[in-house]
Design an enzyme around this catalytic site. Structure first.
Site, PDB file in Angstrom:
ATOM      1  CG  PHE A 156       7.071   2.579   1.279  1.00  0.00           C
ATOM      2  CD1 PHE A 156       7.001   1.370   1.945  1.00  0.00           C
ATOM      3  CD2 PHE A 156       8.277   3.249   1.256  1.00  0.00           C
ATOM      4  CE1 PHE A 156       8.126   0.841   2.590  1.00  0.00           C
ATOM      5  CE2 PHE A 156       9.407   2.744   1.893  1.00  0.00           C
ATOM      6  CZ  PHE A 156       9.326   1.525   2.565  1.00  0.00           C
ATOM      7  CD  GLU A 159      -2.126  -1.093  -8.237  1.00  0.00           C
ATOM      8  OE1 GLU A 159      -3.268  -1.182  -8.694  1.00  0.00           O
ATOM      9  OE2 GLU A 159      -1.302  -2.003  -8.259  1.00  0.00           O
ATOM     10  CG  LEU A 259      -7.376  -0.668  12.387  1.00  0.00           C
ATOM     11  CD1 LEU A 259      -7.552   0.047  13.717  1.00  0.00           C
ATOM     12  CD2 LEU A 259      -7.077  -2.156  12.634  1.00  0.00           C
ATOM     13  CG  HIS A 260     -11.351   0.908   6.563  1.00  0.00           C
ATOM     14  ND1 HIS A 260     -12.291   1.652   7.243  1.00  0.00           N
ATOM     15  CD2 HIS A 260     -10.337   1.750   6.278  1.00  0.00           C
ATOM     16  CE1 HIS A 260     -11.858   2.894   7.364  1.00  0.00           C
ATOM     17  NE2 HIS A 260     -10.673   2.981   6.794  1.00  0.00           N
ATOM     18  CB  CYS A 269       2.110  -4.687  -2.813  1.00  0.00           C
ATOM     19  SG  CYS A 269       2.881  -3.659  -4.058  1.00  0.00           S
TER      20      CYS A 269
HETATM   21  C1  UDX Z   1       0.008  -1.435  -0.908  1.00  0.00           C
HETATM   22  C2  UDX Z   1       0.725  -0.567   0.143  1.00  0.00           C
HETATM   23  O1  UDX Z   1      -0.228   0.273   0.804  1.00  0.00           O
HETATM   24  C3  UDX Z   1       1.819   0.258  -0.486  1.00  0.00           C
HETATM   25  O2  UDX Z   1       2.528   0.975   0.515  1.00  0.00           O
HETATM   26  C4  UDX Z   1       2.765  -0.689  -1.227  1.00  0.00           C
HETATM   27  O3  UDX Z   1       3.778   0.016  -1.875  1.00  0.00           O
HETATM   28  C5  UDX Z   1       2.008  -1.543  -2.231  1.00  0.00           C
HETATM   29  O4  UDX Z   1       0.951  -2.245  -1.575  1.00  0.00           O
HETATM   30  P1  UDX Z   1      -1.893  -1.103  -2.773  1.00  0.00           P
HETATM   31  O5  UDX Z   1      -1.765  -2.573  -3.031  1.00  0.00           O
HETATM   32  O6  UDX Z   1      -1.931  -0.185  -3.938  1.00  0.00           O
HETATM   33  O7  UDX Z   1      -0.680  -0.591  -1.832  1.00  0.00           O
HETATM   34  O8  UDX Z   1      -3.255  -0.874  -1.993  1.00  0.00           O
HETATM   35  P2  UDX Z   1      -3.763  -0.553  -0.503  1.00  0.00           P
HETATM   36  O9  UDX Z   1      -4.566   0.687  -0.544  1.00  0.00           O
HETATM   37  O10 UDX Z   1      -2.690  -0.616   0.485  1.00  0.00           O
HETATM   38  O11 UDX Z   1      -4.797  -1.770  -0.296  1.00  0.00           O
HETATM   39  C6  UDX Z   1      -4.388  -3.124  -0.382  1.00  0.00           C
HETATM   40  C7  UDX Z   1      -5.530  -4.066  -0.126  1.00  0.00           C
HETATM   41  O12 UDX Z   1      -5.913  -4.031   1.231  1.00  0.00           O
HETATM   42  C8  UDX Z   1      -6.794  -3.787  -0.916  1.00  0.00           C
HETATM   43  O13 UDX Z   1      -7.344  -5.002  -1.348  1.00  0.00           O
HETATM   44  C9  UDX Z   1      -7.709  -3.106   0.077  1.00  0.00           C
HETATM   45  O14 UDX Z   1      -9.067  -3.263  -0.212  1.00  0.00           O
HETATM   46  C10 UDX Z   1      -7.306  -3.821   1.349  1.00  0.00           C
HETATM   47  N1  UDX Z   1      -7.571  -3.042   2.577  1.00  0.00           N
HETATM   48  C11 UDX Z   1      -6.832  -1.918   2.840  1.00  0.00           C
HETATM   49  C12 UDX Z   1      -8.534  -3.466   3.472  1.00  0.00           C
HETATM   50  O15 UDX Z   1      -9.220  -4.477   3.248  1.00  0.00           O
HETATM   51  N2  UDX Z   1      -8.725  -2.749   4.616  1.00  0.00           N
HETATM   52  C13 UDX Z   1      -8.010  -1.640   4.918  1.00  0.00           C
HETATM   53  O16 UDX Z   1      -8.230  -1.060   5.990  1.00  0.00           O
HETATM   54  C14 UDX Z   1      -7.033  -1.209   3.990  1.00  0.00           C
END
Ligand code: UDX
Length: 441
Positions: A156, A159, A259-260, A269
């Site tokens: 989980f 990055e 929730l952003h 992922c």
């Molecule tokens: C994600 C999961 O969090 C992790 O548990 C899994 O193993 C792999 O996928 P990651 O892809 O590295 O991790 O990034 P994460 O920080 O979760 O963000 C994913 C995407 O969602 C990004 O594009 C980010 O900008 C977006 N995001 C995240 C939002 O737009 N709003 C948010 O509130 C959170």
């Protein structure tokens, strides 16, 4: 204990280095000889905060090694992790398991004595059993004496914070085949430091563990899409999405994380796992209509961001210069996979804009994918002569820009903040036509 990570990509490398830090003897293998050579020289193939230090510390301590020799490494190991890539197969959205099955066959040929084979890559439900069948077929000698077990242990990791995520996880999920006690003991030993720290370790059946990974990522992707759609509604109604997010997030059942609102989720992922879960549901004749909606909403959202920028520029960007801050899908990574920039930039170019982009870590990768734009060293260099400035990724470097200087450098005064980094009142007072997501300007 001695373990092997097959595949020294993001997951294999981070997990391997972290297990070594737990005191385990780790060999990370990869069939890419150049990658192994560069890892041996201390050069990391990816950018991840803290990884280089962690790797070099554990290599010096003799607990972490890199090798191209899978048979030798596997023969000496108590557990072998399969951490190879599972890209989305072209055309049908299925996870491509070619590398996983090839690794299983290679591992099977080299097993000596009881070994646990662990799938760490995100794989469709049922893959663990298929891996077990491949090994049993290749090694009937082992199958008879139950000299191996296959376990699912999904990762989980995020990055940018992968090392902390590994060392301090919310939980560890371990899926066992037929409740194997021998496999449970090996996995318990591997994660001993976390047991001691009272991290919840959830033992389940192997199919359940495989599904937990998809369900978790799809749920988080749904949460993001939900708040993005609420942000659109806020814009129509004059409400403020940040306050809505706070207001709902304080309910412990909802929680305030993820929730952003923003330009849509990207990365290696969420997009891939949502698509794969949709396929899994369709195949099982149990369609996941909510996840299907999330996939199409998120695709449309990225395109809609370009329309938003064009609208902020008065309906046309033809001949206009746009400064774009941030290209990676999120901060603290050089990863461009499924980044909103890959959708937004080509649409702006098609509409006739000139794009000058900057990103603290992503430029080398971006140059391969977005060759038709200009790259700048810094935000202020990108702003030079720009008609509009777009904030696409919330890197810390972009959180405290000197707006007086930006204004002097820019030709126009439009700012489109797709991450809600700045306050509308401050930006308006600074003389900008400021547009953000889901907030009254
Ligand atoms: C994600 C999961 O969090 C992790 O548990 C899994 O193993 C792999 O996928 P990651 O892809 O590295 O991790 O990034 P994460 O920080 O979760 O963000 C994913 C995407 O969602 C990004 O594009 C980010 O900008 C977006 N995001 C995240 C939002 O737009 N709003 C948010 O509130 C959170």
């Amino acid at each position: 204990m001695r373990i092997v990570l097959v595949g020294s990509g993001y997951v294999g490398l981070v997990s391997g280095a972290c297990f070594a830090e737990f005191g385990i003897d780790v060999t990370c293998v990869d069939r890419d000889a150049a990658k192994i050579a560069s890892l041996e020289a201390g050069v990391m193939p990816i950018y991840e905060p803290g990884l280089e230090d962690l790797v070099s510390r554990n290599v010096r301590a003799g607990r972490l090694a890199f090798s191209g020799d899978l048979p030798a490494a596997v023969a000496a190991a108590s557990a072998v992790f399969i951490a190879v890539g599972t890209p989305t197969r072209r055309g049908d959205g299925h996870a491509d398991l070619t590398y996983v099955f090839a690794a299983a066959r290679e591992i099977a040929a080299s097993l000596r004595g009881y070994t646990v084979i662990v799938t760490k890559s995100t794989v469709p439900v049922g893959t663990g059993r298929k891996v077990a069948a491949i090994i049993a077929e290749a090694r009937p000698d082992l199958a008879e004496g139950r000299d191996f077990d296959v376990v699912s242990n999904p990762e989980f990791l995020r990055e940018g914070s992968a090392i902390t995520d590994f060392m301090h996880p919310d939980r560890v999920v371990i899926g066992l085949t037929d409740g194997s006690e021998a496999a449970r003991a090996v996995m318990r030993e591997l994660y001993r430091p976390l047991f001691l720290r009272d991290t919840p370790i959830l033992f389940t059946g192997i199919e359940t563990a495989e599904l937990i990974k998809y369900a978790a990522n799809s749920f988080l992707a749904t949460k993001i899409s939900f708040i993005n759609e609420i942000a659109d509604l806020c814009e129509k109604l004059g409400a403020n999405v940040q306050e809505v997010a706070t207001g709902i997030g304080l309910d412990g059942r909802i929680g305030k994380k993820f929730l952003h609102p923003g330009p849509g989720f990207g990365g290696s992922c969420f997009p891939k796992d949502c698509l794969a879960l949709v396929r899994i549901g369709r195949e099982a004749q149990s369609p996941l209509s909510i996840v299907e909606a999330v996939v199409s909403f998120n695709d449309a959202r990225k395109r809609q961001m370009a329309e938003r920028i064009i609208a902020a520029c008065g309906g046309s960007v033809a001949g206009k210069r746009i400064a774009l801050l941030g290209l990676t899908f999120k901060p603290n990574t050089d990863d461009m996979r499924e980044s909103p920039s890959l959708v937004v930039v080509p649409l702006l170019r098609e509409a006739g804009a000139e794009v000058v982009a900057c990103d603290p870590e992503g430029i080398a990768e971006a140059k391969k994918l977005l060759p038709s734009i200009t790259y700048a060293e810094s935000a202020s260099a990108a702003a030079e002569g720009a008609d509009a400035l777009v904030l696409l990724t919330e890197w810390n470097q972009f959180r405290a820009l000197d707006w007086a200087e930006m204004k002097r450098r820019m030709r126009g005064h439009v700012v489109v903040d797709l991450r809600n980094i700045y306050r509308p009142d401050q930006m308006t007072a600074a003389g900008f036509a400021y547009h953000s997501i889901g907030r009254p300007s």
